[in-house]
Scaffold this motif. Structure first.
Motif, PDB file in Angstrom:
ATOM      1  N   VAL A 172       1.599  -2.032   2.475  1.00 34.45           N
ATOM      2  CA  VAL A 172       2.651  -1.016   2.363  1.00 34.45           C
ATOM      3  C   VAL A 172       2.307   0.231   3.154  1.00 34.45           C
ATOM      4  O   VAL A 172       3.169   0.820   3.831  1.00 34.45           O
ATOM      5  N   GLU A 173       1.043   0.649   3.114  1.00 32.75           N
ATOM      6  CA  GLU A 173       0.671   1.891   3.788  1.00 32.75           C
ATOM      7  C   GLU A 173       0.828   1.817   5.304  1.00 32.75           C
ATOM      8  O   GLU A 173       0.874   2.850   5.986  1.00 32.75           O
ATOM      9  N   ARG A 174       0.945   0.587   5.858  1.00 38.27           N
ATOM     10  CA  ARG A 174       1.127   0.439   7.307  1.00 38.27           C
ATOM     11  C   ARG A 174       2.565   0.088   7.675  1.00 38.27           C
ATOM     12  O   ARG A 174       2.863  -0.205   8.839  1.00 38.27           O
ATOM     13  N   ALA A 175       3.480   0.116   6.698  1.00 44.20           N
ATOM     14  CA  ALA A 175       4.851  -0.332   6.943  1.00 44.20           C
ATOM     15  C   ALA A 175       5.792   0.798   7.358  1.00 44.20           C
ATOM     16  O   ALA A 175       6.950   0.546   7.687  1.00 44.20           O
ATOM     17  N   GLY A 176       5.332   2.029   7.352  1.00 40.43           N
ATOM     18  CA  GLY A 176       6.193   3.142   7.721  1.00 40.43           C
ATOM     19  C   GLY A 176       6.716   2.991   9.142  1.00 40.43           C
ATOM     20  O   GLY A 176       5.973   2.629  10.064  1.00 40.43           O
ATOM     21  N   GLY A 177       8.001   3.249   9.337  1.00 39.44           N
ATOM     22  CA  GLY A 177       8.614   3.124  10.647  1.00 39.44           C
ATOM     23  C   GLY A 177       9.093   1.727  10.977  1.00 39.44           C
ATOM     24  O   GLY A 177       9.723   1.519  12.024  1.00 39.44           O
ATOM     25  N   ARG A 178       8.849   0.756  10.093  1.00 39.88           N
ATOM     26  CA  ARG A 178       9.296  -0.610  10.330  1.00 39.88           C
ATOM     27  C   ARG A 178      10.588  -0.870   9.556  1.00 39.88           C
ATOM     28  O   ARG A 178      11.070  -0.048   8.777  1.00 39.88           O
ATOM     29  N   VAL A 179      11.155  -2.090   9.758  1.00 40.91           N
ATOM     30  CA  VAL A 179      12.396  -2.492   9.097  1.00 40.91           C
ATOM     31  C   VAL A 179      12.102  -3.667   8.176  1.00 40.91           C
ATOM     32  O   VAL A 179      11.454  -4.643   8.581  1.00 40.91           O
TER      33      VAL A 179
ATOM     34  N   VAL B 146      15.903  -3.546   0.567  1.00 42.03           N
ATOM     35  CA  VAL B 146      16.797  -4.624   0.995  1.00 42.03           C
ATOM     36  C   VAL B 146      16.520  -4.967   2.459  1.00 42.03           C
ATOM     37  O   VAL B 146      16.228  -4.070   3.263  1.00 42.03           O
ATOM     38  N   PRO B 147      16.572  -6.246   2.847  1.00 40.87           N
ATOM     39  CA  PRO B 147      16.381  -6.607   4.253  1.00 40.87           C
ATOM     40  C   PRO B 147      17.290  -5.780   5.162  1.00 40.87           C
ATOM     41  O   PRO B 147      18.471  -5.593   4.895  1.00 40.87           O
ATOM     42  N   GLY B 148      16.695  -5.284   6.248  1.00 38.15           N
ATOM     43  CA  GLY B 148      17.438  -4.470   7.206  1.00 38.15           C
ATOM     44  C   GLY B 148      17.294  -2.988   6.985  1.00 38.15           C
ATOM     45  O   GLY B 148      17.731  -2.189   7.826  1.00 38.15           O
ATOM     46  N   GLU B 149      16.693  -2.587   5.856  1.00 40.36           N
ATOM     47  CA  GLU B 149      16.535  -1.166   5.584  1.00 40.36           C
ATOM     48  C   GLU B 149      15.279  -0.610   6.246  1.00 40.36           C
ATOM     49  O   GLU B 149      14.247  -1.279   6.327  1.00 40.36           O
ATOM     50  N   GLU B 150      15.380   0.627   6.675  1.00 46.67           N
ATOM     51  CA  GLU B 150      14.278   1.305   7.340  1.00 46.67           C
ATOM     52  C   GLU B 150      13.270   1.792   6.313  1.00 46.67           C
ATOM     53  O   GLU B 150      13.633   2.345   5.272  1.00 46.67           O
ATOM     54  N   ILE B 151      11.992   1.603   6.611  1.00 52.73           N
ATOM     55  CA  ILE B 151      10.930   2.022   5.712  1.00 52.73           C
ATOM     56  C   ILE B 151      10.337   3.333   6.243  1.00 52.73           C
ATOM     57  O   ILE B 151       9.741   3.364   7.320  1.00 52.73           O
ATOM     58  N   THR B 152      10.536   4.395   5.496  1.00 51.30           N
ATOM     59  CA  THR B 152       9.976   5.698   5.869  1.00 51.30           C
ATOM     60  C   THR B 152       8.824   6.022   4.918  1.00 51.30           C
ATOM     61  O   THR B 152       8.499   5.246   4.009  1.00 51.30           O
TER      62      THR B 152
ATOM     63  N   VAL C 152       7.556   4.178   1.372  1.00 47.59           N
ATOM     64  CA  VAL C 152       6.165   3.762   1.179  1.00 47.59           C
ATOM     65  C   VAL C 152       5.619   4.331  -0.129  1.00 47.59           C
ATOM     66  O   VAL C 152       5.018   3.619  -0.945  1.00 47.59           O
ATOM     67  N   LYS C 153       5.854   5.617  -0.355  1.00 53.11           N
ATOM     68  CA  LYS C 153       5.357   6.276  -1.569  1.00 53.11           C
ATOM     69  C   LYS C 153       5.986   5.668  -2.816  1.00 53.11           C
ATOM     70  O   LYS C 153       5.310   5.423  -3.827  1.00 53.11           O
ATOM     71  N   PHE C 154       7.302   5.392  -2.742  1.00 52.83           N
ATOM     72  CA  PHE C 154       7.998   4.823  -3.895  1.00 52.83           C
ATOM     73  C   PHE C 154       7.483   3.424  -4.214  1.00 52.83           C
ATOM     74  O   PHE C 154       7.238   3.087  -5.377  1.00 52.83           O
ATOM     75  N   LEU C 155       7.311   2.589  -3.190  1.00 51.48           N
ATOM     76  CA  LEU C 155       6.829   1.232  -3.420  1.00 51.48           C
ATOM     77  C   LEU C 155       5.414   1.240  -3.983  1.00 51.48           C
ATOM     78  O   LEU C 155       5.080   0.453  -4.884  1.00 51.48           O
ATOM     79  N   GLN C 156       4.576   2.118  -3.477  1.00 56.34           N
ATOM     80  CA  GLN C 156       3.214   2.204  -3.993  1.00 56.34           C
ATOM     81  C   GLN C 156       3.203   2.625  -5.456  1.00 56.34           C
ATOM     82  O   GLN C 156       2.401   2.119  -6.244  1.00 56.34           O
ATOM     83  N   SER C 157       4.122   3.533  -5.833  1.00 55.86           N
ATOM     84  CA  SER C 157       4.165   3.973  -7.226  1.00 55.86           C
ATOM     85  C   SER C 157       4.591   2.844  -8.150  1.00 55.86           C
ATOM     86  O   SER C 157       4.299   2.868  -9.345  1.00 55.86           O
ATOM     87  N   GLY C 158       5.286   1.838  -7.600  1.00 54.58           N
ATOM     88  CA  GLY C 158       5.706   0.688  -8.390  1.00 54.58           C
ATOM     89  C   GLY C 158       4.740  -0.479  -8.321  1.00 54.58           C
ATOM     90  O   GLY C 158       5.067  -1.577  -8.803  1.00 54.58           O
ATOM     91  N   GLY C 159       3.583  -0.291  -7.721  1.00 54.83           N
ATOM     92  CA  GLY C 159       2.569  -1.337  -7.666  1.00 54.83           C
ATOM     93  C   GLY C 159       2.780  -2.369  -6.579  1.00 54.83           C
ATOM     94  O   GLY C 159       2.142  -3.423  -6.581  1.00 54.83           O
ATOM     95  N   ILE C 160       3.679  -2.097  -5.610  1.00 52.84           N
ATOM     96  CA  ILE C 160       3.905  -3.014  -4.500  1.00 52.84           C
ATOM     97  C   ILE C 160       2.860  -2.738  -3.424  1.00 52.84           C
ATOM     98  O   ILE C 160       2.752  -1.608  -2.924  1.00 52.84           O
TER      99      ILE C 160
END
Length: 449
Positions: free
Chosen positions: A401-408, A424-430, A434-442
């Motif tokens: 997750v920490e390396r996914a910023g700027g990807r789709v 959701v597929p096609g959404e931009e990861i800013t 990244v912070k939200f996904l990490q807070s959810g344990g992803i």
């Protein structure tokens, strides 16, 4: 239980005792613990009807379900609400590519939209403020928000909402239906967790509130096997097209055990006795007690009368510690997140079950651990960089997750339960995603190469 159409047909077949030279291979004989069920596990033989071309006992069962909830017509599903959701969206797709959908949608609907080439326009969900609610659990969409979303894409085919949501919260379906119909749009409702709402004497079921298409997961709250579900139609004219659509997605060998078990829910829906009202009164008493002890509750209006959702953050519990406390007290919740626990109740819970739940809620409320609970990250609504269907078909690679910023995003990210999309597929990861996904344990996500 009174005899019902499919049960009568299968009993007749068993009484005739013909040698079984048809599927399945067990020939009605399976070892413990399935020996009693095995004789009823048949296929589409003479007298048993056929799910996708029904005109006998299965069709009569569908007609009774439709009458019980006030639908124009009803289709039986042995493939759960997922099959019903796919069918609803297939019917909407004929009217256009764009669909207005509340973000609290189930992942099965997102997958179906992508496979059907549909483009969702998301209705943002609001977080509780001064209104009673559980921190971190979004409120259902309002009619105003739906109207605002409908004003943006003039070619929207339909509106898709979930009611009740996983926590039992229910939007104002009647008001949303009015907005949709004023705009000439269909209202599709995922009522997977609300099949029992048709058992109350008051109008709680989405079909009684103006939905055009609605799915019920019978097995979630009524006495049926997992996989038993219904698709309700306001217009009987859609029945033939809906059967065709369901046959495109469903198994050609639907389980007769699942279909037979669906009939056991008919008694609840047709009788509309006091069992559910008595249960809801017990749940109300538990809610009052929980609130006095400091739990957060879902808002006090428009919620499932038979579901208990408790926010335990103010008591100092983490999801792990609250779940462990519940299990030590002999109670298994439906779901425990980092902020709240969900308990599904039905009239089939025994008085002992209900007493144990009530004691557990009280003991947990009085024995607060007062742990430090991490701050809550608000769920983002990412920008759609490319279409859902295109993103689902692109080559992908997993990244931390920490390396996914700027990807789709290439694949849907969700936890199941509750199955709602975090990404959701096609959404931009800013950086915010990244912070939200990490807070959810992803810890990893799939991104487009």
């Amino acid at each position: 239980m009174a005899a019902t159409p499919l049960r009568e047909a299968l009993e007749t077949i068993l009484e005739e005792d013909r040698a079984r030279f048809y599927m399945p291979g067990h020939k009605g004989r399976l070892p413990f613990p399935l020996e009693d069920a095995a004789p009823y596990d048949i296929t589409e033989i003479e007298g048993a009807d056929s799910l996708y071309q029904c005109g006998g006992p299965i069709r009569r069962m569908e007609e009774r379900f439709a009458a019980a909830v006030g639908a124009g017509d009803t289709l039986l599903s042995a493939g759960g609400s997922t099959l019903c959701i796919q069918t609803m969206l297939f019917l909407a797709r004929r009217l256009g590519r764009t669909i207005i959908a509340a973000r609290g949608i189930h992942r099965a609907a997102v997958a179906a939209m992508g496979l059907l080439g549909m483009d969702p326009v998301w209705v943002p969900l609001e977080q509780p403020d001064g209104e009673a609610g559980i921190p971190g659990v979004a409120l259902p969409p309002s009619a105003r928000r739906v109207a605002e979303a409908l004003a943006r894409p003039p070619d929207a085919a339909a509106v898709y909402i979930t009611s009740p949501d996983y926590y039992g919260q229910m939007p104002d379906v009647a008001a949303i239906a009015e907005v949709c119909h004023r705009s000439g749009k269909l209202l599709l409702v995922d009522n997977a967790h609300g099949a029992h709402l048709g058992s109350f004497r008051v109008a709680l079921h989405p079909m009684a509130l103006g939905a055009d298409l609605c799915c019920d997961s019978l097995h979630k709250t009524l006495p049926s096997l997992t996989g038993a579900a219904l698709l309700h139609l306001a217009s009987p004219a859609l029945y033939g097209d809906a059967k065709y659509a369901m046959s495109l997605f469903g198994s050609t060998s639907p389980s007769y055990l699942i279909m037979l078990s669906a009939e056991t829910a008919l008694e609840d829906l047709e009788t509309k006795d006091d069992r559910w009202l008595l249960l809801s009164a017990r749940v109300d008493a538990m809610r009052e007690m929980a609130e006095s002890l400091g739990y957060c509750l879902t808002r006090t209006w428009m919620r499932d009368p038979a579901r208990l959702s408790l926010g335990f953050q103010p008591l100092g519990y983490t999801g792990e510690s609250f779940g462990a406390f519940a299990r030590t007290a002999g109670v298994e919740p439906e779901y425990v997140s980092s902020r709240a626990a969900v308990f599904l109740l039905s009239p089939l819970n025994t008085p002992r079950d209900l007493d144990r739940l009530e004691r557990m809620v009280e003991w947990a409320g009085r024995g607060r651990p007062r742990q430090a609970v991490p701050p809550l990250e608000e769920p983002p609504l990412p920008r759609q960089a490319i279409s859902l269907s295109e993103a689902m078909s692109r080559p992908a690679v997993f990244l931390p997750v920490e390396r996914a910023g700027g990807r789709v995003a290439a694949r849907l990210v969700s936890t199941c339960p509750p199955g709602t999309p975090l990404l959701v597929p096609g959404e931009e990861i800013t950086a915010r995603e990244v912070k939200f996904l990490q807070s959810g344990g992803i810890d990893s996500v799939s991104v487009i190469k």
